[in-house]
Scaffold this motif. Sequence first.
Motif, PDB file in Angstrom:
ATOM      1  N   SER A   1      57.733  86.588 -73.157  1.00  0.00           N
ATOM      2  CA  SER A   1      58.604  86.296 -74.313  1.00  0.00           C
ATOM      3  C   SER A   1      59.520  87.043 -73.776  1.00  0.00           C
ATOM      4  CB  SER A   1      57.815  86.445 -75.336  1.00  0.00           C
ATOM      5  OG  SER A   1      58.568  86.300 -76.480  1.00  0.00           O
ATOM      6  N   MET A   2      60.450  86.602 -74.422  1.00  0.00           N
ATOM      7  CA  MET A   2      61.598  87.154 -74.347  1.00  0.00           C
ATOM      8  C   MET A   2      62.004  87.730 -75.759  1.00  0.00           C
ATOM      9  SD  MET A   2      63.181  86.903 -71.173  1.00  0.00           S
ATOM     10  CE  MET A   2      64.313  88.121 -71.567  1.00  0.00           C
ATOM     11  N   GLU A   3      61.764  87.916 -76.060  1.00  0.00           N
ATOM     12  CA  GLU A   3      62.385  88.011 -78.080  1.00  0.00           C
ATOM     13  C   GLU A   3      61.871  89.371 -77.661  1.00  0.00           C
ATOM     14  OE1 GLU A   3      60.332  86.466 -81.715  1.00  0.00           O
ATOM     15  OE2 GLU A   3      60.954  83.923 -80.674  1.00  0.00           O
TER      16      GLU A   3
ATOM     17  N   ALA B   1      74.511  86.527 -72.652  1.00  0.00           N
ATOM     18  CA  ALA B   1      73.652  85.810 -71.813  1.00  0.00           C
ATOM     19  C   ALA B   1      74.431  84.415 -72.056  1.00  0.00           C
ATOM     20  CB  ALA B   1      72.604  84.914 -73.578  1.00  0.00           C
ATOM     21  N   VAL B   2      75.430  84.491 -71.543  1.00  0.00           N
ATOM     22  CA  VAL B   2      76.468  83.542 -70.088  1.00  0.00           C
ATOM     23  C   VAL B   2      75.252  83.179 -68.908  1.00  0.00           C
ATOM     24  CG1 VAL B   2      78.442  83.375 -68.585  1.00  0.00           C
ATOM     25  CG2 VAL B   2      77.996  84.113 -71.286  1.00  0.00           C
ATOM     26  N   VAL B   3      75.152  82.656 -68.521  1.00  0.00           N
ATOM     27  CA  VAL B   3      74.588  82.172 -67.081  1.00  0.00           C
ATOM     28  C   VAL B   3      75.687  81.995 -66.002  1.00  0.00           C
ATOM     29  CG1 VAL B   3      74.420  79.505 -66.840  1.00  0.00           C
ATOM     30  CG2 VAL B   3      72.988  80.701 -65.505  1.00  0.00           C
TER      31      VAL B   3
ATOM     32  N   ALA C   1      75.385  81.483 -76.982  1.00  0.00           N
ATOM     33  CA  ALA C   1      74.879  81.268 -77.837  1.00  0.00           C
ATOM     34  C   ALA C   1      73.869  79.893 -78.010  1.00  0.00           C
ATOM     35  CB  ALA C   1      75.867  81.232 -79.170  1.00  0.00           C
ATOM     36  N   THR C   2      74.138  79.094 -77.183  1.00  0.00           N
ATOM     37  CA  THR C   2      73.365  77.456 -77.059  1.00  0.00           C
ATOM     38  C   THR C   2      72.200  77.734 -76.356  1.00  0.00           C
ATOM     39  OG1 THR C   2      74.933  76.634 -76.040  1.00  0.00           O
ATOM     40  CG2 THR C   2      75.487  76.350 -78.646  1.00  0.00           C
ATOM     41  N   GLY C   3      72.012  79.449 -75.356  1.00  0.00           N
ATOM     42  CA  GLY C   3      71.301  78.862 -74.179  1.00  0.00           C
ATOM     43  C   GLY C   3      70.192  79.743 -74.777  1.00  0.00           C
TER      44      GLY C   3
HETATM   45  P1  NAD Z   1      71.231  78.775 -70.139  1.00  0.00           P
HETATM   46  O1  NAD Z   1      71.869  77.803 -69.261  1.00  0.00           O
HETATM   47  O2  NAD Z   1      70.233  78.481 -71.406  1.00  0.00           O
HETATM   48  O3  NAD Z   1      72.705  79.257 -71.338  1.00  0.00           O
HETATM   49  C1  NAD Z   1      73.620  79.999 -71.275  1.00  0.00           C
HETATM   50  C2  NAD Z   1      74.789  80.051 -71.674  1.00  0.00           C
HETATM   51  O4  NAD Z   1      75.878  80.125 -71.512  1.00  0.00           O
HETATM   52  C3  NAD Z   1      75.108  78.402 -72.296  1.00  0.00           C
HETATM   53  O5  NAD Z   1      74.879  79.210 -74.439  1.00  0.00           O
HETATM   54  C4  NAD Z   1      76.051  78.110 -72.156  1.00  0.00           C
HETATM   55  O6  NAD Z   1      77.056  77.537 -73.186  1.00  0.00           O
HETATM   56  C5  NAD Z   1      76.688  79.826 -71.453  1.00  0.00           C
HETATM   57  N1  NAD Z   1      77.311  79.563 -70.253  1.00  0.00           N
HETATM   58  C6  NAD Z   1      77.269  78.467 -68.674  1.00  0.00           C
HETATM   59  N2  NAD Z   1      78.233  78.449 -67.951  1.00  0.00           N
HETATM   60  C7  NAD Z   1      79.470  79.493 -69.185  1.00  0.00           C
HETATM   61  C8  NAD Z   1      80.555  79.299 -68.553  1.00  0.00           C
HETATM   62  N3  NAD Z   1      80.602  79.510 -67.348  1.00  0.00           N
HETATM   63  N4  NAD Z   1      81.386  80.853 -69.739  1.00  0.00           N
HETATM   64  C9  NAD Z   1      80.528  80.776 -71.011  1.00  0.00           C
HETATM   65  N5  NAD Z   1      79.819  79.997 -71.119  1.00  0.00           N
HETATM   66  C10 NAD Z   1      78.655  79.377 -69.982  1.00  0.00           C
HETATM   67  O7  NAD Z   1      70.667  80.164 -69.462  1.00  0.00           O
HETATM   68  P2  NAD Z   1      69.244  81.066 -70.227  1.00  0.00           P
HETATM   69  O8  NAD Z   1      68.572  80.898 -69.444  1.00  0.00           O
HETATM   70  O9  NAD Z   1      69.803  81.504 -71.448  1.00  0.00           O
HETATM   71  O10 NAD Z   1      69.820  82.492 -69.163  1.00  0.00           O
HETATM   72  C11 NAD Z   1      71.197  83.757 -69.926  1.00  0.00           C
HETATM   73  C12 NAD Z   1      71.639  84.700 -68.895  1.00  0.00           C
HETATM   74  O11 NAD Z   1      70.414  85.089 -69.105  1.00  0.00           O
HETATM   75  C13 NAD Z   1      71.532  84.161 -67.487  1.00  0.00           C
HETATM   76  O12 NAD Z   1      71.745  85.394 -66.216  1.00  0.00           O
HETATM   77  C14 NAD Z   1      69.456  84.452 -66.692  1.00  0.00           C
HETATM   78  O13 NAD Z   1      69.403  84.607 -64.983  1.00  0.00           O
HETATM   79  C15 NAD Z   1      69.235  85.997 -67.533  1.00  0.00           C
HETATM   80  N6  NAD Z   1      68.078  85.795 -67.664  1.00  0.00           N
HETATM   81  C16 NAD Z   1      67.503  84.368 -68.688  1.00  0.00           C
HETATM   82  C17 NAD Z   1      66.413  84.798 -69.004  1.00  0.00           C
HETATM   83  C18 NAD Z   1      65.152  83.670 -69.661  1.00  0.00           C
HETATM   84  O14 NAD Z   1      63.929  83.648 -70.339  1.00  0.00           O
HETATM   85  N7  NAD Z   1      65.762  82.651 -70.062  1.00  0.00           N
HETATM   86  C19 NAD Z   1      65.067  85.551 -69.174  1.00  0.00           C
HETATM   87  C20 NAD Z   1      65.487  86.297 -68.131  1.00  0.00           C
HETATM   88  C21 NAD Z   1      66.977  86.748 -67.939  1.00  0.00           C
END
Ligand code: NAD
Length: 392
Positions: free
Chosen positions: A273-275, A93-95, A12-14
């Motif tokens: 935009s990811m929205e 939305a975990v990474v 949720a915080t990412g």
């Molecule tokens: P981010 O680092 O901003 O956020 C990651 C989130 O996951 C945070 O809330 C964190 O607290 C949580 N997290 C991190 N490691 C964790 C773990 N080991 N266990 C549980 N929770 C964990 O990452 P992001 O950019 O939001 O990306 C998230 C996912 O979405 C990734 O797989 C990324 O490839 C994918 N993605 C992101 C975007 C984008 O625009 N940011 C676009 C397409 C795909």
Amino acid sequence: MSVRTGVALLGATGSIGETTQRVVERHPERFHFVALTANGNREGLTAAVARWMPRYVGLVQDGGAALPAGWGRGTQCLVEAAQHPEVDTVVNAVVGAAGLEATLAALRAGKRVALANKESLVVGGALVARAVRQGRGEVIPVDSEHSALLQCAAGRVAPIPRGAAAGAGLLPLRGVSRMIITASGGPFRTWSREQIAGAQLTDALNHPTWAMGRKITIDSASLANKALEVIEAHVLFGIPYDRIEVVVHPQSIVHSMLEFEDGSVLAQMGVPSMELPVLYALGYPDRIADGGVPRFDPVASSPLTFEAVRHDAFPTLGLGIAAGRQGGAAPAVFNAANEVAVARVLDGSLPFARIPAAIDHALSAVGDRPGDDLPALLAADAAARSLVQEFR
Ligand code: NAD
Ligand code: MG
């Protein structure tokens, strides 16, 4: 009776987590948060909890501190959130590979998974396919390229045949002959190999078109992200690798293209935009009216250009696609090696330009391991991680 969709938001915080909160905020009549989790960002999670008052909260790494009553902790909290009985849709939305078990758990519990965590499909594609076939769950992509492909395919998603092999895809498409996945090219698109060899962390973090989390930003600079996305497309849509192409499109307006058997090509376009992809995955197959998604202006966005990938300058893309073709544990090894290499680039212990060599090292050593079940995949993942941790 509530007709609102109950959402669990993992991560949720990412970056995607915050985007999802913005999207849900605009549609309180359609969606509400039932569960929220974060990794270690207690402050960010506390703020989200105060805003949404979810039924379930989980913090994976509590640092040994006391948590508010009722909060879950440890990796198990991802599974608890994903399987909560009031949850209909899990936004993953975990990474990283850390997201896989929650994806599997959600599918087994019959949930829709709005999947940003592409690593789930790269590491455990066959396991995810099995979970979709066994349960009533489904995967709808959030990644912008795969959302674009699904939108172009609208109405042509076939039901999964009973007893289908894992390679048949999670969203099999009828009448499609080719997928063209676009890549921004990242900050090093125009850099020579020699320039990339001297690239600094600040250069790699300076993405030209997307604001994202740090790991995917580095992945976009090395094109590891595009390799993950090619594997993701193969697992999602069941399309053979030789019919998935990558083209560089620096403006990030065309999010991907789908060619049909008659030669017609459809593209999905919009401001980066990811929205929109988040909204589309939540509402699929409906389109939900939304005034908040940024609007596209063709004149302001022009010109739109396309270039071939420079594989010699970005060897990580070819390594990842080869791992996808190889199958077994190779995609999981590619992913794990990349995760550790990126973490080391971020902490300054590995130069950016060494990422492909680190991945190649792990793939050569443990890439041919089997990947039939979760224990085998986790073992290969762990072996790759320790190899790259020690890599010089
Ligand atoms: P981010 O680092 O901003 O956020 C990651 C989130 O996951 C945070 O809330 C964190 O607290 C949580 N997290 C991190 N490691 C964790 C773990 N080991 N266990 C549980 N929770 C964990 O990452 P992001 O950019 O939001 O990306 C998230 C996912 O979405 C990734 O797989 C990324 O490839 C994918 N993605 C992101 C975007 C984008 O625009 N940011 C676009 C397409 C795909
Ligand atoms: Mg993407």
